[in-house]
Motif scaffolding. Structure first.
Motif, short mmCIF file in Angstrom:
data_model
loop_
_atom_site.label_atom_id
_atom_site.label_comp_id
_atom_site.label_asym_id
_atom_site.label_seq_id
_atom_site.Cartn_x
_atom_site.Cartn_y
_atom_site.Cartn_z
N TYR A 1 0.86 -1.18 0.00
CA TYR A 1 0.00 0.00 0.00
C TYR A 1 0.90 1.24 0.00
O TYR A 1 1.90 1.29 0.71
CB TYR A 1 -0.92 0.00 1.22
CG TYR A 1 -2.14 -0.88 1.04
CD1 TYR A 1 -3.42 -0.34 1.06
CD2 TYR A 1 -2.01 -2.24 0.83
CE1 TYR A 1 -4.55 -1.15 0.88
CE2 TYR A 1 -3.11 -3.06 0.65
CZ TYR A 1 -4.38 -2.51 0.68
OH TYR A 1 -5.48 -3.31 0.50
N SER B 1 1.40 5.40 0.43
CA SER B 1 0.81 6.44 1.27
C SER B 1 1.55 7.77 1.12
O SER B 1 2.71 7.81 0.71
CB SER B 1 0.81 6.00 2.73
OG SER B 1 2.14 5.81 3.20
N GLU B 2 0.86 8.83 1.47
CA GLU B 2 1.43 10.17 1.48
C GLU B 2 0.86 10.93 2.68
O GLU B 2 -0.29 10.73 3.07
CB GLU B 2 1.08 10.93 0.20
CG GLU B 2 1.82 10.46 -1.04
CD GLU B 2 3.27 10.92 -1.07
OE1 GLU B 2 3.63 11.83 -0.27
OE2 GLU B 2 4.03 10.39 -1.89
N GLY C 1 -8.95 2.91 -1.49
CA GLY C 1 -8.10 3.46 -0.44
C GLY C 1 -8.88 4.44 0.40
O GLY C 1 -10.09 4.27 0.62
N PHE D 1 -8.46 8.32 3.17
CA PHE D 1 -7.59 9.29 3.84
C PHE D 1 -8.14 9.61 5.23
O PHE D 1 -9.32 9.42 5.52
CB PHE D 1 -7.39 10.56 3.01
CG PHE D 1 -8.65 11.32 2.69
CD1 PHE D 1 -9.04 12.40 3.47
CD2 PHE D 1 -9.43 10.99 1.59
CE1 PHE D 1 -10.19 13.13 3.17
CE2 PHE D 1 -10.59 11.70 1.29
CZ PHE D 1 -10.96 12.78 2.08
N ALA E 1 -3.02 9.83 3.50
CA ALA E 1 -3.76 9.23 2.39
C ALA E 1 -3.08 7.94 1.97
O ALA E 1 -1.85 7.83 2.00
CB ALA E 1 -3.84 10.20 1.21
N GLU E 2 -3.88 6.96 1.54
CA GLU E 2 -3.32 5.65 1.23
C GLU E 2 -4.14 4.94 0.15
O GLU E 2 -5.36 5.10 0.07
CB GLU E 2 -3.29 4.79 2.50
CG GLU E 2 -2.59 3.45 2.33
CD GLU E 2 -2.59 2.66 3.62
OE1 GLU E 2 -1.49 2.44 4.18
OE2 GLU E 2 -3.67 2.25 4.08
N SER E 3 -3.44 4.15 -0.65
CA SER E 3 -4.10 3.33 -1.67
C SER E 3 -3.14 2.20 -2.07
O SER E 3 -1.93 2.31 -1.89
CB SER E 3 -4.45 4.17 -2.90
OG SER E 3 -4.98 3.35 -3.94
N LYS F 1 -0.74 3.28 -7.06
CA LYS F 1 -0.02 4.56 -7.06
C LYS F 1 -0.77 5.64 -7.83
O LYS F 1 -0.85 6.79 -7.39
CB LYS F 1 1.37 4.37 -7.68
CG LYS F 1 2.42 3.84 -6.71
CD LYS F 1 3.80 3.86 -7.35
CE LYS F 1 4.86 3.43 -6.35
NZ LYS F 1 6.22 3.47 -6.95
N TYR G 1 -3.96 5.83 -8.44
CA TYR G 1 -5.16 6.23 -7.69
C TYR G 1 -4.78 7.17 -6.55
O TYR G 1 -5.50 8.13 -6.26
CB TYR G 1 -5.88 5.00 -7.15
CG TYR G 1 -7.21 5.33 -6.50
CD1 TYR G 1 -8.37 5.37 -7.25
CD2 TYR G 1 -7.29 5.62 -5.14
CE1 TYR G 1 -9.59 5.70 -6.67
CE2 TYR G 1 -8.50 5.95 -4.55
CZ TYR G 1 -9.65 5.99 -5.32
OH TYR G 1 -10.85 6.32 -4.74
N LEU G 2 -3.65 6.91 -5.90
CA LEU G 2 -3.20 7.77 -4.80
C LEU G 2 -2.94 9.19 -5.29
O LEU G 2 -3.29 10.17 -4.63
CB LEU G 2 -1.95 7.19 -4.16
CG LEU G 2 -1.34 8.01 -3.02
CD1 LEU G 2 -2.34 8.17 -1.87
CD2 LEU G 2 -0.07 7.36 -2.50
#
Length: 334
Positions: free
Chosen positions: A245, A247-248, A290, A292, A308-310, A313, A315-316
């Motif tokens: 997964y 994330s940012e 995903g 957030f 935020a996570e998915s 990549k 989609y994120l």
């Protein structure tokens, strides 16, 4: 403080009583043995850190047939316990012990037996959320309580969206009875929710609460379950099958009051077509692939922090753009 000059002492009728529970260890051990399934234990290196776990963990693990190597398994109030971090300097010794016993896993407990750090068969420490995945896959709980900021991987594992085969003596739960409960990421709401929902498994800040044994995190029962898990499963192989997964983290500053920002969040969230929204002084927003989490900063009143996570990549990246637009609408509070 009751002996401070001028402080009024309470009347004797308002005083409680203190009783010493002499049989607590034996009662706990018997209860844990009664809850243990018939599965035998695997091979395990156990570090009790000279704490309370020395009275329970080695004995119970031996009784279920675990091939156990115990270290620091004697009571010592002056012992300087080893940190449970995943820093290389803190894990070097346990990694060497696990590698010296091929096929073994490792567990280090804190001194009060509530928290633990787990090492797979390669001697590598695993994260708390990876461990939560293992418990969900093995225990197959009906109800799980987690903080709102937990990774979306956990929910996907619980709901069966991630397919990983695990040998387990526990039955598959009825899908209609399954419940994934998220709560404000602080100890009070988490504990209230685990009691209200009668959760089978609860997770908070590295601690795991198991139904039927205690209302607090329990690394001793956790070690028993992981020993049984490892007798018929390879921990490192199971973890390698979990998807990655991405994330940012972002930070936004707003110019309105927190109350106005919260009002605008509630008003604008439907516009981004969320799958689900959970709100309790912070927000967890489930999206198609995903989600957030939004929370006010603890130190700066005019700042929100976003995670935020998915599992995709691209989609994120698009999700981050959606979040930017949402924050622009909420920033002024009007």
């Amino acid at each position: 403080r009751i002996f401070e000059v001028g402080r009024k002492r309470p009347p004797f009728k308002e005083l409680g009583t203190v009783k010493r529970y002499y049989n607590a260890i034996n009662d706990y051990n018997m209860r844990l043995m009664a809850l243990s399934r018939s599965a035998t234990g695997g091979s395990l290196v156990l570090d009790c850190n000279c704490g309370l776990g020395t009275d329970s963990a080695p004995q119970i693990l031996n009784k279920i047939g675990t091939d156990i190597i115990s270290i620091n398994a004697q009571k010592d109030s002056e012992f300087i316990s080893n940190p449970l971090s995943i820093k290389e300097a803190d894990t070097r010794h346990m990694k060497a012990l696990v590698l010296a016993s091929p096929g073994s896993t490792g567990i280090s407990m804190n001194r009060v037996g509530t928290m633990m750090r787990v090492f797979d068969e390669t001697g590598e420490p695993i994260t708390d959320e990876q461990l939560l995945c293992l418990f969900i896959l093995y225990l197959k709980p009906k109800k799980v309580v987690v903080p709102m900021d937990v990774t979306w991987l956990i929910e996907d594992v619980f709901r069966g969206n991630v397919t990983v085969e695990v040998d387990s003596p526990f039955p598959d739960p009825d899908p209609e009875q399954m419940e994934f409960v998220v709560a404000n990421p602080s100890v009070g709401p988490i504990h209230r929710m685990l009691v209200e929902k009668d959760a089978d498994l609860t997770y908070y800040q590295g601690g795991f609460v198991f139904k039927g044994i205690s209302w607090s995190p329990d690394a001793i029962m956790g070690s028993v379950l992981l020993s049984q898990f490892s007798s018929s499963n390879n921990m490192s192989e199971v973890l390698s099958k979990l998807p990655t997964y991405f994330s940012e983290k972002k930070t936004f500053r707003f110019s309105c009051s927190q109350a106005d920002f919260a009002r605008m969040m509630d008003a604008n969230l439907p516009d981004i077509n969320p799958m689900a929204v959970y709100e309790d002084k912070c927000w967890r927003v489930d999206m198609a692939s995903g989600g957030f989490f939004v929370a006010f900063d603890k130190d700066q009143e005019d700042v929100v922090n976003i995670f935020a996570e998915s599992n995709d990549k691209l989609y994120l990246i698009s999700l981050l753009e959606v979040i930017d637009g949402l924050m622009e609408k909420c920033e002024a509070g009007q």
